[in-house]
Design a protein around this motif. Structure first.
Motif, PDB file in Angstrom:
ATOM      1  N   CYS A 227       0.856  -1.190   0.000  1.00  0.00           N
ATOM      2  CA  CYS A 227       0.000   0.000   0.000  1.00  0.00           C
ATOM      3  C   CYS A 227       0.891   1.238   0.000  1.00  0.00           C
ATOM      4  O   CYS A 227       2.036   1.207   0.456  1.00  0.00           O
ATOM      5  CB  CYS A 227      -0.962   0.008   1.183  1.00  0.00           C
ATOM      6  SG  CYS A 227      -0.201   0.061   2.821  1.00  0.00           S
ATOM      7  N   HIS A 228       0.331   2.343  -0.485  1.00  0.00           N
ATOM      8  CA  HIS A 228       1.175   3.494  -0.789  1.00  0.00           C
ATOM      9  C   HIS A 228       0.569   4.815  -0.331  1.00  0.00           C
ATOM     10  O   HIS A 228       0.752   5.841  -0.992  1.00  0.00           O
ATOM     11  CB  HIS A 228       1.478   3.512  -2.278  1.00  0.00           C
ATOM     12  CG  HIS A 228       2.211   2.296  -2.731  1.00  0.00           C
ATOM     13  ND1 HIS A 228       3.561   2.270  -2.939  1.00  0.00           N
ATOM     14  CD2 HIS A 228       1.773   1.030  -2.955  1.00  0.00           C
ATOM     15  CE1 HIS A 228       3.944   1.057  -3.293  1.00  0.00           C
ATOM     16  NE2 HIS A 228       2.867   0.281  -3.312  1.00  0.00           N
ATOM     17  N   PHE A 236      -4.216  -1.411   8.885  1.00  0.00           N
ATOM     18  CA  PHE A 236      -3.966  -2.855   8.908  1.00  0.00           C
ATOM     19  C   PHE A 236      -2.472  -3.151   9.056  1.00  0.00           C
ATOM     20  O   PHE A 236      -2.086  -4.060   9.795  1.00  0.00           O
ATOM     21  CB  PHE A 236      -4.515  -3.508   7.638  1.00  0.00           C
ATOM     22  CG  PHE A 236      -5.983  -3.787   7.685  1.00  0.00           C
ATOM     23  CD1 PHE A 236      -6.456  -5.011   8.146  1.00  0.00           C
ATOM     24  CD2 PHE A 236      -6.902  -2.832   7.296  1.00  0.00           C
ATOM     25  CE1 PHE A 236      -7.816  -5.277   8.195  1.00  0.00           C
ATOM     26  CE2 PHE A 236      -8.267  -3.079   7.337  1.00  0.00           C
ATOM     27  CZ  PHE A 236      -8.728  -4.311   7.793  1.00  0.00           C
ATOM     28  N   PHE A 237      -1.642  -2.393   8.353  1.00  0.00           N
ATOM     29  CA  PHE A 237      -0.202  -2.656   8.431  1.00  0.00           C
ATOM     30  C   PHE A 237       0.320  -2.459   9.851  1.00  0.00           C
ATOM     31  O   PHE A 237       1.092  -3.277  10.361  1.00  0.00           O
ATOM     32  CB  PHE A 237       0.557  -1.744   7.468  1.00  0.00           C
ATOM     33  CG  PHE A 237       2.047  -1.868   7.583  1.00  0.00           C
ATOM     34  CD1 PHE A 237       2.707  -2.959   7.029  1.00  0.00           C
ATOM     35  CD2 PHE A 237       2.789  -0.913   8.258  1.00  0.00           C
ATOM     36  CE1 PHE A 237       4.086  -3.086   7.154  1.00  0.00           C
ATOM     37  CE2 PHE A 237       4.162  -1.035   8.376  1.00  0.00           C
ATOM     38  CZ  PHE A 237       4.813  -2.122   7.823  1.00  0.00           C
ATOM     39  N   PHE A 238      -0.107  -1.377  10.501  1.00  0.00           N
ATOM     40  CA  PHE A 238       0.384  -1.091  11.849  1.00  0.00           C
ATOM     41  C   PHE A 238      -0.377  -1.857  12.930  1.00  0.00           C
ATOM     42  O   PHE A 238      -0.015  -1.791  14.100  1.00  0.00           O
ATOM     43  CB  PHE A 238       0.313   0.413  12.123  1.00  0.00           C
ATOM     44  CG  PHE A 238       1.348   1.218  11.378  1.00  0.00           C
ATOM     45  CD1 PHE A 238       2.691   1.074  11.671  1.00  0.00           C
ATOM     46  CD2 PHE A 238       0.978   2.114  10.386  1.00  0.00           C
ATOM     47  CE1 PHE A 238       3.650   1.810  10.990  1.00  0.00           C
ATOM     48  CE2 PHE A 238       1.926   2.852   9.705  1.00  0.00           C
ATOM     49  CZ  PHE A 238       3.270   2.699  10.007  1.00  0.00           C
ATOM     50  N   ARG A 271      -2.497 -10.359   6.826  1.00  0.00           N
ATOM     51  CA  ARG A 271      -1.285 -11.171   6.911  1.00  0.00           C
ATOM     52  C   ARG A 271      -0.170 -10.772   5.947  1.00  0.00           C
ATOM     53  O   ARG A 271       0.994 -11.044   6.219  1.00  0.00           O
ATOM     54  CB  ARG A 271      -1.623 -12.653   6.658  1.00  0.00           C
ATOM     55  CG  ARG A 271      -2.601 -13.280   7.623  1.00  0.00           C
ATOM     56  CD  ARG A 271      -2.708 -14.777   7.420  1.00  0.00           C
ATOM     57  NE  ARG A 271      -3.095 -15.122   6.057  1.00  0.00           N
ATOM     58  CZ  ARG A 271      -2.288 -15.724   5.188  1.00  0.00           C
ATOM     59  NH1 ARG A 271      -1.054 -16.039   5.532  1.00  0.00           N
ATOM     60  NH2 ARG A 271      -2.709 -16.020   3.964  1.00  0.00           N
ATOM     61  N   ARG A 272      -0.529 -10.120   4.825  1.00  0.00           N
ATOM     62  CA  ARG A 272       0.464  -9.951   3.762  1.00  0.00           C
ATOM     63  C   ARG A 272       0.391  -8.568   3.124  1.00  0.00           C
ATOM     64  O   ARG A 272       0.386  -8.436   1.902  1.00  0.00           O
ATOM     65  CB  ARG A 272       0.257 -11.018   2.689  1.00  0.00           C
ATOM     66  CG  ARG A 272       0.532 -12.420   3.213  1.00  0.00           C
ATOM     67  CD  ARG A 272       0.393 -13.456   2.136  1.00  0.00           C
ATOM     68  NE  ARG A 272       1.003 -14.714   2.551  1.00  0.00           N
ATOM     69  CZ  ARG A 272       1.648 -15.533   1.748  1.00  0.00           C
ATOM     70  NH1 ARG A 272       1.779 -15.237   0.474  1.00  0.00           N
ATOM     71  NH2 ARG A 272       2.171 -16.649   2.199  1.00  0.00           N
ATOM     72  N   LEU A 273       0.365  -7.569   3.945  1.00  0.00           N
ATOM     73  CA  LEU A 273       0.272  -6.196   3.464  1.00  0.00           C
ATOM     74  C   LEU A 273       1.485  -5.410   3.947  1.00  0.00           C
ATOM     75  O   LEU A 273       1.767  -5.366   5.141  1.00  0.00           O
ATOM     76  CB  LEU A 273      -1.017  -5.533   3.972  1.00  0.00           C
ATOM     77  CG  LEU A 273      -1.239  -4.075   3.570  1.00  0.00           C
ATOM     78  CD1 LEU A 273      -1.437  -3.950   2.056  1.00  0.00           C
ATOM     79  CD2 LEU A 273      -2.451  -3.497   4.302  1.00  0.00           C
ATOM     80  N   PHE A 274       2.212  -4.813   3.003  1.00  0.00           N
ATOM     81  CA  PHE A 274       3.406  -4.039   3.317  1.00  0.00           C
ATOM     82  C   PHE A 274       3.128  -2.577   3.040  1.00  0.00           C
ATOM     83  O   PHE A 274       2.606  -2.214   1.989  1.00  0.00           O
ATOM     84  CB  PHE A 274       4.585  -4.512   2.470  1.00  0.00           C
ATOM     85  CG  PHE A 274       5.864  -3.747   2.714  1.00  0.00           C
ATOM     86  CD1 PHE A 274       6.652  -4.035   3.813  1.00  0.00           C
ATOM     87  CD2 PHE A 274       6.262  -2.754   1.848  1.00  0.00           C
ATOM     88  CE1 PHE A 274       7.829  -3.327   4.045  1.00  0.00           C
ATOM     89  CE2 PHE A 274       7.434  -2.038   2.067  1.00  0.00           C
ATOM     90  CZ  PHE A 274       8.216  -2.329   3.169  1.00  0.00           C
ATOM     91  N   TYR A 275       3.514  -1.714   3.972  1.00  0.00           N
ATOM     92  CA  TYR A 275       3.377  -0.277   3.785  1.00  0.00           C
ATOM     93  C   TYR A 275       4.725   0.322   3.400  1.00  0.00           C
ATOM     94  O   TYR A 275       5.737   0.064   4.042  1.00  0.00           O
ATOM     95  CB  TYR A 275       2.858   0.378   5.070  1.00  0.00           C
ATOM     96  CG  TYR A 275       3.051   1.870   5.098  1.00  0.00           C
ATOM     97  CD1 TYR A 275       2.452   2.677   4.135  1.00  0.00           C
ATOM     98  CD2 TYR A 275       3.838   2.471   6.083  1.00  0.00           C
ATOM     99  CE1 TYR A 275       2.644   4.048   4.149  1.00  0.00           C
ATOM    100  CE2 TYR A 275       4.027   3.838   6.110  1.00  0.00           C
ATOM    101  CZ  TYR A 275       3.423   4.612   5.143  1.00  0.00           C
ATOM    102  OH  TYR A 275       3.616   5.958   5.158  1.00  0.00           O
ATOM    103  N   VAL A 276       4.734   1.102   2.334  1.00  0.00           N
ATOM    104  CA  VAL A 276       5.962   1.711   1.840  1.00  0.00           C
ATOM    105  C   VAL A 276       6.169   3.039   2.548  1.00  0.00           C
ATOM    106  O   VAL A 276       5.621   4.061   2.147  1.00  0.00           O
ATOM    107  CB  VAL A 276       5.893   1.916   0.311  1.00  0.00           C
ATOM    108  CG1 VAL A 276       7.193   2.506  -0.203  1.00  0.00           C
ATOM    109  CG2 VAL A 276       5.586   0.607  -0.379  1.00  0.00           C
TER     110      VAL A 276
END
Length: 377
Positions: A227-228, A236-238, A271-276
């Protein structure tokens, strides 16, 4: 060489690396900002060799004190690339600053933005800004043919197609893409929920198609999402419980978590979300995958820059223009769905990109140097 930095996005850690502004965690979690802007800024700083930089806020009017400080401490103006060429662009007081400073202006990878390729007629004030830049630069670096044609149509003719600095951020002329021997298995997909009429003709269809593609990829690959900038995804990421509850309710209300693909999306989000958060972090993240695809240009291009095969989706002029400039694979959603993942990312589809990359790297380097600024390339 000393630079006056215009349209800066985020803060510099040093002359060649940028991250988002130093803000409270609550603001990071709750506010939207486009990390693509930070990536272009960071990538531009990586390419240009300069000894010092001073931020110039063009939203503020010219004052004698700031004017004298910039004149005494800067040799050129550096405008980072972005979607500046469109009818609604607000340049603030940039024209007054350009005329008052009368310094060379280096512009790398700017582009026209529209939902489709069409004639863009810029307002008079915008044309005056571009003419003032053109008068102070050997050439203006644009990302592709559509942007070049748009400026030409608006009376600006000293133009050079150089692409986007994000593809060269690795500073590696001998870049080689790494193709998984048995085809791509581990895949990262960049989300884009925020979309307006300048990005897609039909925003609702844009979102529905994106969800369908994600659900299909989850069946055939080891899929992760990035996500960007959207706050719901950052919740969700945090893993902030109350923010997650609020975000989940909002995504259900918007129809993003729907009855068809909602369960798959929620599972990936949890489970599989990355924050840039920083371009340098994304470099480390992207390098772990066999392929990068999705709806964020500045997730695909930086992945390619670290050797990961990347595919763009054709949904606005920017993605099509950059794919054409660099000869990267680009598909409409319908074209992509008619293929297997392996077919869409077959190594031979990248042959022309690979063969021409050194030439395009040299072109970017030569463009910057022609504008009187040394590079780190």
């Amino acid at each position: 060489m000393r630079a006056a930095l215009v349209k800066y996005s985020g803060r510099r850690l040093n002359n060649h690396e940028a991250v988002w502004y130093d803000m409270p965690f609550r603001s990071t979690l709750e506010d939207y900002y486009n990390t693509g802007d930070i990536c272009v800024y960071d990538s531009t700083l990586r390419l240009v060799k300069y000894s010092a930089g001073v931020a110039l806020n063009i939203d503020e009017p010219v004052t004698d004190g700031v004017l004298e400080r910039i004149r005494a401490s800067c040799d050129f103006i550096l405008l980072r690339g972005s979607n500046y060429i469109h009818e609604q662009m607000d340049w603030g007081h940039f024209l007054s600053w350009i005329e008052a400073l009368d310094l060379p202006v280096l512009v790398i990878g700017v582009g026209a933005q529209a939902e489709r390729e069409r004639a863009i007629v810029l307002p008079t004030e915008n044309r005056r800004v571009w003419q003032a830049i053109a008068d102070r630069a050997p050439s203006i670096g644009v990302r592709g043919a559509f942007s070049a044609e748009t400026l030409h149509r608006n009376g600006i003719h000293n133009i050079e197609i150089v692409g986007c600095p994000s593809l060269f951020r690795g500073l590696d002329r001998s870049l080689k893409l790494r193709h998984a021997p048995d085809g791509p298995r581990r895949v990262t997909f960049s989300l884009r929920r925020e979309v307006g009429s300048t990005y897609a003709l039909d925003p609702a269809a844009f979102q529905a198609t994106q969800k369908r593609i994600i659900a299909k990829l989850a069946l055939v690959s080891d899929l992760y999402l990035s996500c960007h900038g959207e706050p719901e995804e950052k919740a969700f990421f945090f893993r902030a419980p109350r923010h997650m509850d609020k975000a989940r309710a909002e995504l259900v209300a918007q129809g993003w978590f729907d009855e068809v693909t909602g369960r798959v999306l929620q599972d990936l989000y949890e489970r599989r979300l990355f924050y840039v958060g920083a371009p340098g972090d994304y470099d480390v993240y992207a390098a772990q995958f066999d392929a990068a695809l999705g709806y964020r240009v500045h997730a695909v291009l930086p992945a390619v820059a670290v050797g990961v095969p990347g595919v763009l989706f054709s949904y606005d002029t920017r993605s099509r223009e950059l794919a054409e400039t660099f000869d990267l694979p680009i598909y409409s959603p319908e074209e992509f769905e008619r293929q297997t993942l392996g077919e869409a990312l077959a190594p031979q589809r990248f042959d022309r990109f690979q063969a021409l990359f050194p030439e395009r790297y040299d072109r970017m380097k030569a463009f910057i140097e022609k504008n009187g600024v040394p590079t780190r390339m």
